[in-house]
Design an enzyme around this catalytic site. Structure first.
Site, PDB file in Angstrom:
ATOM      1  N   LYS A   1     -12.257  -0.864   1.168  1.00  0.00           N
ATOM      2  CA  LYS A   1     -11.432  -0.052   0.314  1.00  0.00           C
ATOM      3  C   LYS A   1     -12.194   0.159  -1.112  1.00  0.00           C
ATOM      4  CE  LYS A   1      -7.455  -0.367   2.699  1.00  0.00           C
ATOM      5  NZ  LYS A   1      -6.336  -1.225   3.275  1.00  0.00           N
TER       6      LYS A   1
ATOM      7  N   SER B   1       0.978  -1.232  -0.004  1.00  0.00           N
ATOM      8  CA  SER B   1      -0.057  -0.163   0.066  1.00  0.00           C
ATOM      9  C   SER B   1       0.968   1.368  -0.071  1.00  0.00           C
ATOM     10  CB  SER B   1      -0.953  -0.205   1.158  1.00  0.00           C
ATOM     11  OG  SER B   1      -0.062  -0.003   2.487  1.00  0.00           O
TER      12      SER B   1
ATOM     13  N   HIS C   1      -5.400  -4.040  -1.054  1.00  0.00           N
ATOM     14  CA  HIS C   1      -5.472  -3.096  -2.273  1.00  0.00           C
ATOM     15  C   HIS C   1      -5.475  -3.535  -3.649  1.00  0.00           C
ATOM     16  CE1 HIS C   1      -4.423   0.641   0.161  1.00  0.00           C
ATOM     17  NE2 HIS C   1      -4.075  -0.280   1.096  1.00  0.00           N
TER      18      HIS C   1
END
Ligand SMILES: *Cc1c(COP(=O)(O)O)cnc(C)c1O
Length: 397
Positions: A245, A187, A215
């Site tokens: 996310k 990340s 991610h």
């Protein structure tokens, strides 16, 4: 209330120490939705700091799904999953996740962080060892510690180091089980784990494989993540993802074989001892996954915006590192300059958070940009103009 003197001194000294070294993080509350433009302290800013990759956090379809489910089921789930907090929509979400990830089954948790607390210690114990990339996310590190397994760190994405340490661990005969654990996408730099090589090493030394794709999900592999991106869906034991996310809501999950998921349902402690995710959040997640399974429009827009911002920053002369994903670091170096750069961007109208030690190694402070599908070209151009102005002012470019 007088309180503990020892605690008071401890806190005073340590807070002062962080502040004097530029390491104290100040939180700015966002007044309204966390979209491509946000309001902080009454000012409008271009937002380059959220993980809301696809803009789904504020998408009308998710909001409607959330409201409808809240009306139907209530604001809370009422219990932990294993008592009677499992609503039919929790089951539906897990079925969808398994489809989305191309696995036999899936289990959902309250967050990605929670998921790592749950899953690692459900299978690993003090007789085992875990090979862990040195840049793995904090929740992986904590999850490993919780398991009491021997933690063997390998150099970041260094396959020779991983192979040597896997061989040594295997040949020592000290461990019953050995796991290799990695982020799918790292990340802070945006680089992708070398999964084909990791899998080859894992198969050679009989390692359990664990990929936390927080991610990568919704970003790579047409949304299904890094494992799918490399075509390895049937070879990774644990595929971890977050619903917080790209999916835009909150929650985490493990996707894998049915036996693994059955085991996690009886052995992972946050599933047994912490209340289930709210109905509204579950319904919004289902809606988001449906959208991703039916269209790649948002994902394509995310990549287009990411590439546009990267090219723009690079052309201006910034050091944007080695990112292979939309995550775009702008590496400044020392902690104090990084904080100052971020502060000046903020004053000029861009919200891009400084990320410094201990989140990243000392001396590699960066302002990290998270472009999303919801940004327009105008917003990105405006952000680039501000970057140019501040970068020149500070002598960075
Ligand atoms: C963000 C992140 C998490 C935490 O996910 P949440 O759903 O926000 O708790 C876990 N693992 C990795 C690799 C992450 O990047």
């Amino acid at each position: 209330m007088v309180g503990s003197k020892v605690l008071e001194t401890y806190l005073k000294e340590n807070l002062q120490d962080l502040k004097s070294r530029g390491l104290y993080n100040v939180i700015d509350p966002v007044e309204g939705p966390n979209g491509p433009v946000i309001n902080i302290a009454g000012r409008e800013l271009i937002n380059l700091s959220s993980n809301n990759y696809l803009g789904l956090a504020t998408h009308p379809r998710l909001i409607d799904a959330c409201i409808e489910a809240t009306k139907k089921y209530g604001a809370g789930a009422g219990a932990v999953r294993t008592i009677n907090g499992t609503l039919d929509i929790h089951v539906k979400l897990e079925e969808k996740l398994a489809q989305f990830k191309h696995t036999e089954a899936a289990i959902a948790y309250q967050s990605g962080f929670n998921c790592n607390m749950a899953a690692i210690s459900a299978v690993m114990d003090k007789n085992d060892a875990i090979l862990s990339d040195e840049l793995n996310h904090a929740s992986i590190i904590d999850g490993c510690r919780l398991s009491k397994a021997k933690i063997i760190r390998y150099n970041h994405s260094d396959m020779d180091d991983l192979r040597a340490k896997a061989k040594e661990a295997k040949e020592s005969g000290l461990y019953k089980k050995i796991m290799v654990i990695t982020d799918g996408v790292f990340s802070m730099d945006g680089d992708i784990a070398k999964l084909p090589d990791i899998l080859e090493i894992a198969e050679e030394f009989d390692l359990i494989t664990y990929v936390d794709d927080a991610h990568g999900s919704g970003v790579l592999g047409n949304g299904a993540g890094t494992v799918k991106h490399f075509g390895l869906s049937d070879r990774v034991d644990f595929q971890i993802g977050t619903l917080s996310k790209a999916i835009g809501v909150v929650g985490g999950y493990v996707a894998g074989k049915k036996d693994l998921i059955d085991w996690l349902k009886v052995r992972s402690r946050p599933f047994l001892f912490s209340t289930a995710v709210t109905p509204g959040a579950v319904a919004a997640c289902i809606e988001a996954i449906d959208m991703l399974m039916n269209s790649s429009e948002l994902i394509n827009q995310l990549w287009e915006n990411g590439n546009y911002l990267k090219k723009g920053l690079k052309n201006l002369g910034f050091d944007i590192g080695e990112s292979e994903t939309p995550i775009t670091p702008c590496i400044i170096g020392d902690e104090v300059s990084t904080q100052e750069f971020s502060k000046k961007l903020y004053e000029a109208g861009v919200y891009a958070k400084a990320i410094v030690f201990p989140t990243v190694p000392r001396g590699t402070g960066r302002v990290r940009n998270m472009p999303t599908a919801a940004h327009t070209k105008e917003m990105l151009d405006k952000a680039l103009d501000i970057y140019e102005k501040v970068g020149k002012e500070m002598g960075i470019i």
